[in-house]
Scaffold this motif. Structure first.
Motif, short mmCIF file in Angstrom:
data_model
loop_
_atom_site.label_atom_id
_atom_site.label_comp_id
_atom_site.label_asym_id
_atom_site.label_seq_id
_atom_site.Cartn_x
_atom_site.Cartn_y
_atom_site.Cartn_z
N ALA A 22 32.36 41.20 70.82
CA ALA A 22 32.48 39.65 70.28
C ALA A 22 31.78 38.80 71.05
CB ALA A 22 34.13 39.28 70.23
N ARG A 25 28.38 38.60 70.30
CA ARG A 25 28.26 37.70 68.95
C ARG A 25 28.05 36.35 69.24
NH1 ARG A 25 28.90 40.45 64.07
NH2 ARG A 25 29.64 38.34 63.15
N ALA A 26 29.28 35.89 69.69
CA ALA A 26 29.27 34.43 69.99
C ALA A 26 28.11 33.73 70.72
CB ALA A 26 30.66 34.17 70.91
N TRP A 28 24.94 34.95 70.89
CA TRP A 28 23.92 35.21 69.98
C TRP A 28 24.05 34.13 68.72
CZ3 TRP A 28 19.23 35.30 70.42
CH2 TRP A 28 18.27 35.75 69.45
N ASN A 29 25.36 33.59 68.40
CA ASN A 29 25.45 32.64 67.38
C ASN A 29 24.93 31.28 67.87
OD1 ASN A 29 28.71 33.77 66.59
ND2 ASN A 29 27.14 33.67 65.18
N ALA A 53 29.64 44.14 67.90
CA ALA A 53 28.59 43.38 68.12
C ALA A 53 27.54 43.20 66.94
CB ALA A 53 27.76 43.74 69.58
N SER A 54 27.76 44.08 65.87
CA SER A 54 26.85 44.07 64.68
C SER A 54 26.23 42.79 64.68
CB SER A 54 27.55 44.59 63.48
OG SER A 54 28.42 43.58 63.09
N GLY A 55 24.84 42.98 64.53
CA GLY A 55 24.13 41.75 64.28
C GLY A 55 23.68 41.23 65.54
N ALA A 56 24.24 41.33 66.83
CA ALA A 56 23.90 40.75 67.89
C ALA A 56 23.87 42.02 68.92
CB ALA A 56 25.05 39.76 68.48
N GLN A 151 36.34 33.55 72.35
CA GLN A 151 36.61 32.16 72.10
C GLN A 151 36.00 31.32 73.07
OE1 GLN A 151 40.69 32.23 71.46
NE2 GLN A 151 40.33 31.82 69.25
N LEU A 154 32.22 31.42 72.96
CA LEU A 154 31.94 30.74 71.63
C LEU A 154 31.83 29.13 72.11
CD1 LEU A 154 31.34 31.09 68.65
CD2 LEU A 154 33.58 30.01 68.57
#
Lengths: 248, 248
Positions: A22, A25-26, A28-29, A53-56, A151, A154
């Motif tokens: 997670a 992901r945050a 790579w966002n 992490a799917s996508g990141a 969080q 993020l």
């Protein structure tokens, strides 16, 4: 001497693989990809991290793993520790926004910077914070200060992007049309005024002028587009057509 | 006429209870507690939401449930729709920071405002966005724009708190001590200079003055506290003691 153009995000003794995923992901966002892991509890690589992490996944693929914090930040010239709790350590405390600005400035001067994030349960230990040059602290509800790892990542990533990509604070999405000109609004106002006059709208007579003024002000106050003006002409034309040809 | 002092956060057709719980946590992290739910897929109340919200259960306890969006925002005078994708709808688009400032201003004027968050998979539908007065959009990495529901709630909540609680951007945690005075730093500098002179540090002689200047500059450049100065005096005294009494 120029170092990397973005901070490294160092997850210190993370526990659950899901949370590492997670966090990836945050990051790579907001376009960040330099992850370092210090002594991850469940070992590395971690299939749960990959699934989350799917996508990141590229962030995890490039992650460095270190046995201790000293090794993870050995090449860095400035280290920020994220912490919610006050510590009994003399240290500068930045808001995330100000920390991001400080990072941008240091990186532009060739510094290599890192941000530390503590384990899920209790956050960084004082011994970790004592290795950092400054603290980053998010101002949260004192009754409920518990931000989870992803969080926290993020919010720092969000401020990093704000500090590096000057997005417009407000913009108008025009969806292929543009604002109506004063002349177009004036034609619209007169069209309504004329047909409403015919329809007996301005009654009683001694109020007609103030009613017209109010209607004129309504049109001016609306942020009308060329498309809106056409729509409103069409609405009126159709009502007139209906009124004139309605069955007796 | 004054309405509520904070925006309502409206989760439109949320799917998983866990995500409603995580959204409640993110709201309460920043002191927000007015949640509204539109047609939650898995019904309401939802035990998975309660389990995930631990510590922020009061947000769920107070949540209003509505069958449709029209009902959920019926009492609101200004509605913001969060969306990542551009829509073919003419509308003002705010950054989260600017949206929060706009909310603060409207609420101060007695308006009742709401922020819409779409379902996890695809976000708000255009029909939902068309009911809103403005759009809020987070500037993310265009290669990876997928923010989850709770993350989107977190970022808007974070900006709400920033707009309402002016936390200092930078502060110094002094941990019970205070900055050393110039006089204290001067005493420290002279203490080191004298003992280092005795120890033969300033060698060769023609470099002594520039070495002393560098050392003096080092002390001045450090953000020394009263406690630091005492520690550094103690360090030097101990080294002197050791040097004078070391076994032959």
């Amino acid at each position: 001497m120029q170092g990397p153009l973005e901070p490294a995000f160092v997850l210190v003794r993370p526990q659950m693989g899901e949370n590492v995923g997670a966090a990836a992901r945050a990051m790579w966002n907001f376009g960040l990809s330099r992850m370092r892991l210090v002594d991850p509890r469940d070992g590395w690589p971690n299939p749960r991290a990959v699934a989350m992490a799917s996508g990141a996944g590229r962030v995890l693929d490039g992650a460095q793993v270190h046995a201790d914090l000293a090794g993870a930040v050995g090449d860095c010239t400035f280290v920020y520790a994220t912490t919610a709790r006050p510590r009994d350590l003399t240290k500068t405390v930045f808001s995330p926004e100000e920390a991001a600005r400080d990072m941008v400035r240091r990186i532009a001067e060739g510094e290599r910077v890192a941000v530390l994030f503590g384990p899920e349960r209790a956050g960084l230990e004082n011994a970790d914070v004592a290795r950092a040059n400054a603290i980053v602290s998010v101002d949260v509800n004192p009754e409920f200060p518990s931000l989870n790892l992803a969080q926290c990542v993020l919010l720092v990533g969000y401020e990093w992007r704000r500090a590096t990509h000057a997005a417009p604070p407000v913009r108008e999405e025009m969806a292929g049309t543009e604002r109506a000109s004063a002349l177009e609004v004036d034609h619209l106002a007169r069209h309504y005024e004329e047909r409403l006059e015919e329809a007996g709208f301005f009654f009683p007579g001694h109020k007609a002028e103030s009613m017209k003024m109010s209607l004129r002000n309504l049109w001016s106050r609306m942020p009308l587009t060329v498309q809106d003006v056409q729509t409103l002409h069409g609405v009126l034309r159709q009502m007139v057509r209906w009124a004139r040809h309605r069955p007796e």
